[in-house]
Design a protein around this motif. Structure first.
Motif, PDB file in Angstrom:
ATOM      1  N   TYR A 230     -18.682 -50.421 -10.917  1.00  0.00           N
ATOM      2  CA  TYR A 230     -18.075 -50.559 -11.919  1.00  0.00           C
ATOM      3  C   TYR A 230     -18.002 -51.971 -12.663  1.00  0.00           C
ATOM      4  O   TYR A 230     -17.903 -52.253 -13.698  1.00  0.00           O
ATOM      5  CB  TYR A 230     -15.905 -50.016 -11.845  1.00  0.00           C
ATOM      6  CG  TYR A 230     -14.796 -50.276 -12.707  1.00  0.00           C
ATOM      7  CD1 TYR A 230     -14.636 -49.069 -13.432  1.00  0.00           C
ATOM      8  CD2 TYR A 230     -14.520 -51.241 -13.344  1.00  0.00           C
ATOM      9  CE1 TYR A 230     -14.107 -48.714 -14.561  1.00  0.00           C
ATOM     10  CE2 TYR A 230     -13.629 -50.991 -14.744  1.00  0.00           C
ATOM     11  CZ  TYR A 230     -13.787 -49.779 -15.220  1.00  0.00           C
ATOM     12  OH  TYR A 230     -13.071 -50.511 -16.005  1.00  0.00           O
ATOM     13  N   ASP A 231     -17.632 -53.196 -11.379  1.00  0.00           N
ATOM     14  CA  ASP A 231     -17.681 -53.780 -12.071  1.00  0.00           C
ATOM     15  C   ASP A 231     -19.049 -54.696 -12.690  1.00  0.00           C
ATOM     16  O   ASP A 231     -19.241 -55.822 -13.335  1.00  0.00           O
ATOM     17  CB  ASP A 231     -17.783 -55.533 -10.703  1.00  0.00           C
ATOM     18  CG  ASP A 231     -16.732 -54.931  -9.614  1.00  0.00           C
ATOM     19  OD1 ASP A 231     -15.497 -54.497 -10.637  1.00  0.00           O
ATOM     20  OD2 ASP A 231     -16.060 -54.924  -9.231  1.00  0.00           O
ATOM     21  N   ASN A 232     -19.843 -54.141 -12.500  1.00  0.00           N
ATOM     22  CA  ASN A 232     -21.589 -54.590 -12.533  1.00  0.00           C
ATOM     23  C   ASN A 232     -21.485 -54.037 -14.245  1.00  0.00           C
ATOM     24  O   ASN A 232     -21.901 -54.913 -14.981  1.00  0.00           O
ATOM     25  CB  ASN A 232     -22.904 -53.658 -11.754  1.00  0.00           C
ATOM     26  CG  ASN A 232     -22.685 -54.943 -10.886  1.00  0.00           C
ATOM     27  OD1 ASN A 232     -22.403 -56.158  -9.837  1.00  0.00           O
ATOM     28  ND2 ASN A 232     -24.017 -54.437  -9.669  1.00  0.00           N
ATOM     29  N   GLU A 234     -18.386 -53.619 -16.059  1.00  0.00           N
ATOM     30  CA  GLU A 234     -18.018 -54.907 -17.109  1.00  0.00           C
ATOM     31  C   GLU A 234     -18.467 -55.448 -17.672  1.00  0.00           C
ATOM     32  O   GLU A 234     -18.580 -55.978 -18.688  1.00  0.00           O
ATOM     33  CB  GLU A 234     -16.877 -54.561 -16.200  1.00  0.00           C
ATOM     34  CG  GLU A 234     -15.919 -54.476 -16.339  1.00  0.00           C
ATOM     35  CD  GLU A 234     -14.272 -54.666 -15.342  1.00  0.00           C
ATOM     36  OE1 GLU A 234     -13.163 -54.714 -15.805  1.00  0.00           O
ATOM     37  OE2 GLU A 234     -14.207 -55.716 -14.673  1.00  0.00           O
ATOM     38  N   ASP A 235     -19.304 -55.974 -16.090  1.00  0.00           N
ATOM     39  CA  ASP A 235     -19.944 -57.358 -16.647  1.00  0.00           C
ATOM     40  C   ASP A 235     -20.946 -57.358 -17.599  1.00  0.00           C
ATOM     41  O   ASP A 235     -21.048 -57.720 -18.727  1.00  0.00           O
ATOM     42  CB  ASP A 235     -20.368 -57.899 -15.372  1.00  0.00           C
ATOM     43  CG  ASP A 235     -21.374 -59.492 -15.517  1.00  0.00           C
ATOM     44  OD1 ASP A 235     -20.464 -60.440 -16.012  1.00  0.00           O
ATOM     45  OD2 ASP A 235     -22.766 -59.417 -15.706  1.00  0.00           O
ATOM     46  N   TYR A 236     -21.743 -55.952 -17.423  1.00  0.00           N
ATOM     47  CA  TYR A 236     -23.198 -55.787 -18.615  1.00  0.00           C
ATOM     48  C   TYR A 236     -22.473 -55.584 -19.688  1.00  0.00           C
ATOM     49  O   TYR A 236     -23.377 -56.094 -21.116  1.00  0.00           O
ATOM     50  CB  TYR A 236     -23.800 -54.566 -17.646  1.00  0.00           C
ATOM     51  CG  TYR A 236     -24.688 -53.715 -18.947  1.00  0.00           C
ATOM     52  CD1 TYR A 236     -26.212 -54.566 -18.713  1.00  0.00           C
ATOM     53  CD2 TYR A 236     -24.140 -52.871 -19.717  1.00  0.00           C
ATOM     54  CE1 TYR A 236     -27.029 -53.784 -19.946  1.00  0.00           C
ATOM     55  CE2 TYR A 236     -25.638 -52.260 -20.390  1.00  0.00           C
ATOM     56  CZ  TYR A 236     -27.027 -53.404 -20.573  1.00  0.00           C
ATOM     57  OH  TYR A 236     -27.897 -52.578 -21.892  1.00  0.00           O
ATOM     58  N   ILE A 238     -20.001 -56.894 -21.099  1.00  0.00           N
ATOM     59  CA  ILE A 238     -19.372 -58.376 -22.005  1.00  0.00           C
ATOM     60  C   ILE A 238     -20.777 -58.726 -22.578  1.00  0.00           C
ATOM     61  O   ILE A 238     -20.847 -59.220 -23.790  1.00  0.00           O
ATOM     62  CB  ILE A 238     -19.164 -59.052 -20.976  1.00  0.00           C
ATOM     63  CG1 ILE A 238     -17.238 -58.918 -21.070  1.00  0.00           C
ATOM     64  CG2 ILE A 238     -19.092 -60.846 -21.489  1.00  0.00           C
ATOM     65  CD1 ILE A 238     -16.859 -59.244 -19.285  1.00  0.00           C
ATOM     66  N   ARG A 239     -21.640 -58.361 -22.020  1.00  0.00           N
ATOM     67  CA  ARG A 239     -23.235 -59.132 -21.892  1.00  0.00           C
ATOM     68  C   ARG A 239     -23.683 -58.378 -22.785  1.00  0.00           C
ATOM     69  O   ARG A 239     -24.716 -58.537 -24.132  1.00  0.00           O
ATOM     70  CB  ARG A 239     -24.047 -59.829 -20.964  1.00  0.00           C
ATOM     71  CG  ARG A 239     -23.732 -60.542 -20.568  1.00  0.00           C
ATOM     72  CD  ARG A 239     -23.803 -60.449 -18.426  1.00  0.00           C
ATOM     73  NE  ARG A 239     -22.856 -61.361 -18.542  1.00  0.00           N
ATOM     74  CZ  ARG A 239     -22.010 -62.735 -18.015  1.00  0.00           C
ATOM     75  NH1 ARG A 239     -22.543 -63.816 -19.381  1.00  0.00           N
ATOM     76  NH2 ARG A 239     -20.989 -62.446 -17.477  1.00  0.00           N
ATOM     77  N   GLU A 242     -22.819 -59.420 -26.415  1.00  0.00           N
ATOM     78  CA  GLU A 242     -22.344 -61.107 -26.997  1.00  0.00           C
ATOM     79  C   GLU A 242     -23.533 -60.754 -27.284  1.00  0.00           C
ATOM     80  O   GLU A 242     -24.063 -61.681 -28.117  1.00  0.00           O
ATOM     81  CB  GLU A 242     -22.115 -61.945 -25.207  1.00  0.00           C
ATOM     82  CG  GLU A 242     -20.641 -61.674 -25.659  1.00  0.00           C
ATOM     83  CD  GLU A 242     -20.324 -63.016 -24.287  1.00  0.00           C
ATOM     84  OE1 GLU A 242     -19.257 -63.250 -23.951  1.00  0.00           O
ATOM     85  OE2 GLU A 242     -20.895 -63.543 -23.074  1.00  0.00           O
TER      86      GLU A 242
END
Ligand code: ACO
Length: 275
Positions: A230-232, A234-236, A238-239, A242
Motif C-alpha cells: 500500500y505504502d509503495n 501511494e508513493d508511486y 504521487i510520482r 507528477e
C-alpha cells in the motif's frame, strides 16, 4: 487446409474512426500463433503505438477463433527439430509482443470472439479491457496434451482467477464459456455474440473521449500496483501524477476544474470533460 500465408498477412489491420482493429489472420489454423505471426504482430503494434490517427487498439481474431494458442507445428514441433536456439528465439518473439502489449502506450481492448487457448492467455492478460462473446471458449488445454501451461498462461490464470478456480482450470483442461470466464475474472465482461462488436465500439468511443495521457498513466498504475505494498503504491501514484503533469496533466486538470466549477458544463461524477 494448406495456405502458405506470407508473414505480413498473418495479421490484418484496419483503422476506422481512430480505432485500430488488429486481427490474428490465420482463421484456417484457428489463429494459432506461429513464429511468423508473432514477428508480424510486433511490427504491427510498434507501428500503431505512436500514430496520431489511432486512439484505441482492439485485438481480435478473424473467423471462429480468437486464438487457439501456440502453433503446435511451427512453434513447437519444427523448433524442437531445429534445436534449442530456435525454441528460445520463438519464445522471445512471442513474449516480446505480449510484454509490449501489457505496457502499451494506448488503451487496448481484447475482443474475444471465439476459441482462446493456452498461449492466447498472454495477450488476453495484456489487453486492458477484455470483452468476450458468450459463445467463446477459454481453456488451458496444455494438460490435455501433456505439458504444463507455460508462457505465462498459468500465471495469468492465477493472477486473474480465484486460486481454487485457477487450479481446477489448469488441472482439468475443461473449457469455460464467455459467461463463466466473466464470473471467474478472466474477462471484463461477456456479451451475446451479436452484440460483441457494438459493445467493443461503445467502450472504444468512450475511451477516445478521455484524456489520453491520463488514461495511459492510469492503466500503467493499475498494472504496476499489483506487486506493490500500500505504502509503495501511494508513493508511486504521487510520482506518476507528477510525471503526468509534464504530459499536460496540469493543464488538463485546470481546464476540467474550470468546466466543472466555473462554466458548469459537466460533472465529473457523471461524465468526461471536454478535451
Ligand atoms: N497449433 C497448430 N495447428 C492448429 C492449432 C494449434 N494450436 N489449432 C488449430 N490448428 C489447426 C488444425 O490442426 C487444423 O489444421 P488442418 O486444417 O491443416 O488439419 C486447423 O487448424 C483447423 O483446426 P480444427 O481442429 O479442424 O478446427 P475446429 O474448429 O474443429 O477445432 C479447436 C478448433 C478446438 C481450437 C482445435 O483446433 C484445437 O483443439 N486446437 C488446439 C488448441 C490448443 O490446445 N492449443 C494449444 C494451447 S497450449 C499452448 O498454447 C502452449
Amino acid at each position: 487446409q494448406t495456405i502458405d500465408r506470407a508473414e505480413e498477412d498473418t495479421v490484418a489491420v484496419h483503422i476506422e474512426n481512430r480505432i485500430a482493429w488488429v486481427k490474428y489472420n490465420r482463421p484456417e489454423k484457428r489463429n494459432c500463433m506461429s513464429p511468423k505471426l508473432n514477428r508480424q504482430m510486433t511490427r504491427v503494434l510498434e507501428d500503431l503505438e505512436f500514430r496520431d490517427d489511432v486512439g484505441v487498439v482492439v485485438l481480435t481474431g478473424e473467423g471462429s477463433a480468437f486464438s487457439a494458442g501456440m502453433d503446435l507445428q511451427e512453434y513447437f514441433r519444427e523448433n524442437e527439430q531445429k534445436g534449442l536456439w530456435a525454441t528460445r528465439k520463438s519464445q522471445r518473439e512471442a513474449y516480446n509482443w505480449w510484454e509490449r502489449l501489457r505496457w502499451y502506450e494506448k488503451p487496448t481492448i481484447g475482443m474475444i470472439n471465439g476459441w482462446c487457448f493456452g498461449g492466447a492467455y498472454g495477450p488476453l492478460y495484456a489487453v486492458d479491457i477484455a470483452i468476450s462473446s458468450d459463445d467463446a471458449k477459454f481453456g488451458l488445454s496444455e494438460i490435455n496434451w501433456g505439458i504444463l501451461p507455460g508462457g505465462g498462461a498459468s500465471k495469468v490464470a492465477q493472477e486473474l482467477m480465484p486460486l481454487r478456480k485457477a487450479m481446477y482450470h489448469a488441472m482439468m483442461g475443461e473449457n469455460l464459456t464467455g459467461k463463466q470466464a466473466e464470473a471467474q475474472g478472466l474477462v471484463t465482461e461477456s456479451v451475446p455474440h451479436d452484440q460483441l462488436k457494438a459493445r467493443v465500439i461503445e467502450i472504444a468511443e468512450a475511451l477516445l473521449k478521455k484524456d489520453a495521457n491520463a488514461l495511459r498513466a492510469t492503466k500503467w498504475a493499475m498494472r504496476r500496483m499489483v506487486e506493490m505494498t500500500y505504502d509503495n503504491a501511494e508513493d508511486y501514484l504521487i510520482r506518476a501524477q507528477e510525471a503526468l503533469n509534464g504530459f499536460g496533466g496540469l493543464e488538463g486538470r485546470k481546464e476540467a476544474t474550470k468546466q466543472f466549477l466555473d462554466d458548469k458544463t459537466f460533472k465529473p461524477g457523471l461524465g468526461t470533460f471536454d478535451i
